[in-house]
Design an enzyme around this catalytic site. Structure first.
Site, short mmCIF file in Angstrom:
data_model
loop_
_atom_site.label_atom_id
_atom_site.label_comp_id
_atom_site.label_asym_id
_atom_site.label_seq_id
_atom_site.Cartn_x
_atom_site.Cartn_y
_atom_site.Cartn_z
N PHE A 100 -22.83 4.01 59.46
CA PHE A 100 -23.38 3.05 60.34
C PHE A 100 -24.79 3.14 61.35
CE2 PHE A 100 -21.69 4.25 64.63
CZ PHE A 100 -21.08 5.07 64.03
N HIS A 101 -25.29 2.35 61.84
CA HIS A 101 -26.31 2.64 62.73
C HIS A 101 -25.88 1.93 64.38
CE1 HIS A 101 -29.61 3.59 59.93
NE2 HIS A 101 -29.01 2.78 59.32
N ASN A 102 -26.22 2.87 65.28
CA ASN A 102 -26.01 1.93 66.74
C ASN A 102 -27.15 0.93 66.83
OD1 ASN A 102 -24.19 3.77 67.70
ND2 ASN A 102 -25.67 5.26 68.68
N GLY B 19 -30.53 1.50 65.21
CA GLY B 19 -30.93 2.52 65.83
C GLY B 19 -30.34 3.72 65.21
#
Length: 165
Positions: free
Chosen positions: A91-93, A102
């Site tokens: 996942f990504h922030n 992010g």
């Protein structure tokens, strides 16, 4: 960096192997790249093992066009993952306005022995699917612990009922 290149190149080599005749060769190639697959695993056409630590138990079937990628993904023995499923442990922030995707992270997914994942299901980071579960086609499984012998369906997945042993 070199391992990423090797995995990337391997995807195209494996994808070029036609039909079910080359199932065993696909497993051997993926094992050579470093994924932990039992010799009895069946991987069909265009299935992609992309990144992370991927462990697959004996007699497990991985169908056409399946994508398995991200962090640590453990798939038990005697599982059936049918075509067009996505198992994604990354996942990504959320980033700033210049780039919303992010910093990326990887986590874990566990799929218990004997589980059947239906066509087009998506299993996301943090999911723990117990032994003997059935995930209905098109279901989105998020970061929840699902007990053994559960029938999961919906978006997000909910337990529809418990299955007989």
């Amino acid at each position: 960096m070199i391992k990423s290149f090797i995995v990337y190149t391997t995807r195209y080599i494996v994808a070029a192997l036609p039909g079910s005749v080359f199932r065993c060769l696909r497993v051997r190639i993926w094992r050579t790249v470093g994924f932990q697959l039992d010799k009895t695993v069946n991987i069909y056409l265009r299935a992609v093992l992309d990144s992370g630590k991927i462990i697959v138990g004996k007699n497990t079937f991985i169908g056409n066009d399946v994508l398995i990628t991200g962090g640590t993904i453990s798939i038990g023995k005697n599982c059936d993952i049918v075509p067009q499923c996505i198992i994604h442990a990354g996942f990504h922030n959320i980033g700033n306005h210049e780039r919303r995707a992010g910093k990326s992270y990887a986590g874990e997914i566990i799929i218990g022995d004997g589980t059947w994942i239906g066509t087009g299901a998506i299993v996301l980071l943090g999911a723990y699917i117990g032994k003997g579960c059935v995930v209905a086609g098109g279901t989105v499984v998020k970061a929840v612990i699902y007990p053994d012998n559960s029938l999961l369906a919906g978006c997000p997945a909910i337990i529809k009922k418990f299955l007989e042993d």
